[in-house]
Scaffold this motif. Structure first.
Motif, PDB file in Angstrom:
ATOM      1  N   SER A   1     -14.472  -1.955   5.958  1.00  0.00           N
ATOM      2  CA  SER A   1     -15.189  -2.641   5.042  1.00  0.00           C
ATOM      3  C   SER A   1     -14.541  -2.089   3.990  1.00  0.00           C
ATOM      4  N   TRP A   2     -13.343  -1.102   3.637  1.00  0.00           N
ATOM      5  CA  TRP A   2     -12.680  -0.637   2.989  1.00  0.00           C
ATOM      6  C   TRP A   2     -11.415  -1.900   3.102  1.00  0.00           C
ATOM      7  N   HIS A   3     -10.427  -2.211   4.344  1.00  0.00           N
ATOM      8  CA  HIS A   3      -9.885  -3.784   3.670  1.00  0.00           C
ATOM      9  C   HIS A   3     -10.540  -5.248   3.532  1.00  0.00           C
ATOM     10  N   ASN A   4     -12.253  -4.692   3.417  1.00  0.00           N
ATOM     11  CA  ASN A   4     -12.276  -5.883   2.973  1.00  0.00           C
ATOM     12  C   ASN A   4     -12.929  -5.910   1.429  1.00  0.00           C
ATOM     13  N   ALA A   5     -12.880  -5.347   0.898  1.00  0.00           N
ATOM     14  CA  ALA A   5     -12.916  -4.836  -0.286  1.00  0.00           C
ATOM     15  C   ALA A   5     -11.312  -4.197  -0.836  1.00  0.00           C
ATOM     16  N   ALA A   6     -10.979  -3.843  -0.259  1.00  0.00           N
ATOM     17  CA  ALA A   6      -9.636  -4.482  -0.821  1.00  0.00           C
ATOM     18  C   ALA A   6      -9.027  -5.931  -0.970  1.00  0.00           C
ATOM     19  N   GLN A   7      -8.934  -6.465  -0.274  1.00  0.00           N
ATOM     20  CA  GLN A   7      -8.897  -7.547  -0.196  1.00  0.00           C
ATOM     21  C   GLN A   7      -9.454  -8.911  -1.115  1.00  0.00           C
ATOM     22  N   ALA A   8     -10.853  -8.135  -1.695  1.00  0.00           N
ATOM     23  CA  ALA A   8     -11.464  -9.235  -2.042  1.00  0.00           C
ATOM     24  C   ALA A   8     -11.062  -8.437  -4.319  1.00  0.00           C
ATOM     25  N   LEU A   9     -10.281  -7.538  -4.295  1.00  0.00           N
ATOM     26  CA  LEU A   9      -9.601  -7.024  -5.607  1.00  0.00           C
ATOM     27  C   LEU A   9      -8.130  -7.035  -5.898  1.00  0.00           C
TER      28      LEU A   9
ATOM     29  N   THR B   1      -1.091  -1.797  -4.553  1.00  0.00           N
ATOM     30  CA  THR B   1       0.042  -2.673  -5.409  1.00  0.00           C
ATOM     31  C   THR B   1      -0.261  -4.062  -5.751  1.00  0.00           C
ATOM     32  N   VAL B   2      -0.655  -4.824  -7.251  1.00  0.00           N
ATOM     33  CA  VAL B   2      -0.400  -5.850  -6.439  1.00  0.00           C
ATOM     34  C   VAL B   2       0.429  -6.587  -7.855  1.00  0.00           C
ATOM     35  N   ASN B   3       1.772  -6.702  -7.079  1.00  0.00           N
ATOM     36  CA  ASN B   3       2.931  -7.350  -8.683  1.00  0.00           C
ATOM     37  C   ASN B   3       3.477  -6.504  -9.210  1.00  0.00           C
ATOM     38  N   GLY B   4       2.824  -4.658  -8.729  1.00  0.00           N
ATOM     39  CA  GLY B   4       2.882  -3.567  -9.482  1.00  0.00           C
ATOM     40  C   GLY B   4       1.619  -2.726 -10.171  1.00  0.00           C
ATOM     41  N   ALA B   5       0.951  -3.833 -10.494  1.00  0.00           N
ATOM     42  CA  ALA B   5      -0.276  -3.013 -10.962  1.00  0.00           C
ATOM     43  C   ALA B   5      -1.107  -2.421  -9.498  1.00  0.00           C
TER      44      ALA B   5
ATOM     45  N   THR C   1       1.257  -1.451   0.539  1.00  0.00           N
ATOM     46  CA  THR C   1      -0.205  -0.268  -0.040  1.00  0.00           C
ATOM     47  C   THR C   1       1.372   1.094  -0.235  1.00  0.00           C
ATOM     48  N   CYS C   2       0.085   2.446  -0.306  1.00  0.00           N
ATOM     49  CA  CYS C   2       1.367   3.732  -0.444  1.00  0.00           C
ATOM     50  C   CYS C   2       0.195   4.853  -0.071  1.00  0.00           C
ATOM     51  N   SER C   3       0.679   5.463   0.234  1.00  0.00           N
ATOM     52  CA  SER C   3      -0.475   6.682   0.636  1.00  0.00           C
ATOM     53  C   SER C   3      -0.247   7.887  -0.218  1.00  0.00           C
TER      54      SER C   3
END
Length: 83
Positions: free
Chosen positions: A49-57, A23-27, A5-7
């Motif tokens: 909710s944000w963490h769950n959504a981020a994890q799903a993505l 970021t996931v593998n640069g994406a 994660t980046c601010s």
């Protein structure tokens, strides 16, 4: 496989939730994309909710990346109701 994660600056509409790009593998997964996913992940707090959504993505990105590596193409299907 990497995730980080980046601010970042976040729009006023997203106040109260983490202001990070993921970021996931640069994406990059932008905060507004995560915010659009949040309604599908109800939780006790906006942050949860944000963490769950981020994890799903992140999982979606990893699955799509693996499918592409295996040369798998999506084959959309519908049920009798057209869904």
């Amino acid at each position: 496989m990497a995730c980080s994660t980046c601010s970042s600056n976040v729009s006023p509409a997203l106040s109260g939730i983490p202001a990070h790009f993921v970021t996931v593998n640069g994406a990059m997964i932008a905060p507004d994309e995560i915010a659009r996913e949040m309604p599908h992940h109800p939780a006790a707090t906006p942050t949860a909710s944000w963490h769950n959504a981020a994890q799903a993505l992140v999982l979606k990105a990893l699955l799509c990346e693996r499918a592409a590596a295996l040369n798998l193409a999506p084959q959309p299907q519908t049920d009798p109701a057209g869904r």
